[in-house]
Write an enzyme that holds these catalytic residues in place. Structure first.
Site: not given
Ligand SMILES: C[S@@+](CC[C@H](N)C(=O)[O-])C[C@H]1O[C@@H](n2cnc3c(N)ncnc32)[C@H](O)[C@@H]1O
Length: 401
Positions: A83-85, A126-127
């Site tokens: 995820p993009c965190q 990833n997004v």
């Protein structure tokens, strides 16, 4: 590399229902270990699905942060969709063990495993917004990834790919990251080459996903600081949708896909006869019209302020003669972004079936029909990737070896 025990072996992190696995086995790779764990959930539906299909890999259902690197076999390729965190660094550890990322931020697990296992190749997904995050310090998070991998001796190349631009039936945009620490592969791909030759000709991505310069776009360059903490504190840079970083020198360019092959549409993956439960009830149609329509409404924020909220219209029903919109994990919850189509055989409006969602990502029919509730089948496809893209990337790595 004959005789190398890690040759052709893949470790798959954040495995979901196995999009990487399916794409990579079609391109000659062997997945030896996979890890999939849905935080906070008693039933691990995605893992159960993965485990029921793949019997030849060691499949772990554990929080990756609790998997010691000593349990991970040597491998040539490390893959994962993460995820993009917020990747910012809290502090630098005094005992030289490296940097201290925030707990639960999964990038640091990839970095830990890469540091300890040093795979020859890494392929990540990833997004699309990863390249621009966070809003208050654009490019910081991606800069951290580049700095971390550069410090381990990897070259890195990335490309934001919309699957529909290369003939797939879904407009799914994702950032793919390829990294290698193999000096001869780095030399072959980047060596003395000019940046536009790499990014629009013979680089890792451009060779299989042809592209051209976006009109008026220019290559911009930046040196990635080798201190990850300083990248975290102050680095910002407008990364474009393609680029690479070799020995810390980074080049990026906005490109457009070039593709003249066969293109699939949403209509191409539609099932011919589906149960009544997928059809919209005539009484609900006005509600759907409203959800999908343009609107400007007055809302009240959590802090009690009134503000005006506006959103544009979404095509209703979704056109069958074009690739679909991106499928989200909320597809099942009958919201504005759920797809609604006109069934070609009955002419009535209906939702997509789980099998149609699987087809949009290139999974075999009924892949997620492994005992999970139907809403999870949609959820898993909202999380998954387009298998065909991974297959191309897997083949590309094989050719480079
Ligand atoms: C973007 S999805 C990857 C989907 C996968 N590529 C596929 O094709 O199905 C990320 C996955 O990571 C899993 N995950 C999240 N946190 C995790 C953790 N701490 N340890 C292991 N897996 C985790 C999620 O349950 C989710 O299935």
């Amino acid at each position: 590399m004959t005789g190398n025990p890690s040759e052709n072996k893949v470790v798959e992190l954040f495995a979901g229902v196995g999009g990487f696995h399916l794409g990579l086995e079609k391109s000659g790779w062997k997945i030896v270990l996979a890890d999939q764990w849905e935080p906070g959930k008693k039933r691990q539906w995605a893992f159960e699905c993965y485990d029921s299909h793949f019997k030849d890999s060691l499949n772990l259902n554990e929080d990756i942060s609790s998997v010691d690197a000593s349990r991970i076999p040597d491998h040539e390729l490390l893959v994962g969709g993460f995820p993009c965190q917020d990747y910012s660094v809290a502090s630098t550890l005094a005992n030289s063990k490296g940097i201290q990322g925030k707990k639960g931020v999964l990038w640091w697990e990839i970095y830990r495993i890469a540091t300890e296992k040093r795979p020859r190749f890494i392929l990540l997904e990833n997004v699309d917004r990863l390249l621009k995050s966070p809003a208050k310090q654009r490019g910081r998070d991606f800069g951290i990834i580049l700095a971390c991998l550069t410090s381990l001796g990897y070259s890195i190349e990335w490309r934001m790919i919309n699957a529909a631009d290369y003939g797939f039936p879904q407009r799914r945009r994702r950032t793919f990251i390829f990294a290698t620490m193999d000096g001869s592969v780095q030399e072959k791909l980047y060596g003395d080459r000019k940046a536009d030759e790499v990014l629009m000709g013979c680089g890792f991505f451009a060779a299989v996903f042809p592209c051209e310069r976006h009109i008026g776009a220019r290559i911009s360059d930046v040196v990635i600081p080798d201190d990850v903490k300083s990248v975290s504190d102050s680095f910002r840079f407008p990364f474009e949708n393609s680029g690479y970083c070799y020995e810390g020198n980074c080049h990026t360019l906005r490109v457009e896909a070039v593709y003249n092959g066969k293109s699939m549409t949403l209509g191409d993956i539609i099932q011919s006869s589906v149960p009544e439960k997928y059809y919209l009830k005539p009484d609900d149609e006005a509600k759907w019209q409203y959800m999908k329509g343009a609107k400007k409404v007055s809302r009240v924020s959590a802090a009690g302020f009134e503000y005006s909220f506006a959103e544009g219209a979404i095509a209703f029903p979704d056109p069958l003669d074009k690739p679909s919109r991106t499928m989200l994990t909320s597809e099942a919850s009958k919201n504005r972004s759920s797809h609604v189509v006109t069934d070609p055989s009955t002419g009535r409006l209906r939702l997509l079936t789980p099998v149609e969602c699987e087809r949009l990502n290139g999974f075999p029919d009924e892949w997620t029909n492994t005992g999970m509730p139907e809403s999870f089948r949609y959820f898993c496809m909202g999380n998954a990737l387009v298998v065909g893209l991974v297959e191309f990337m897997g083949k590309r790595i094989q050719e480079l070896k």
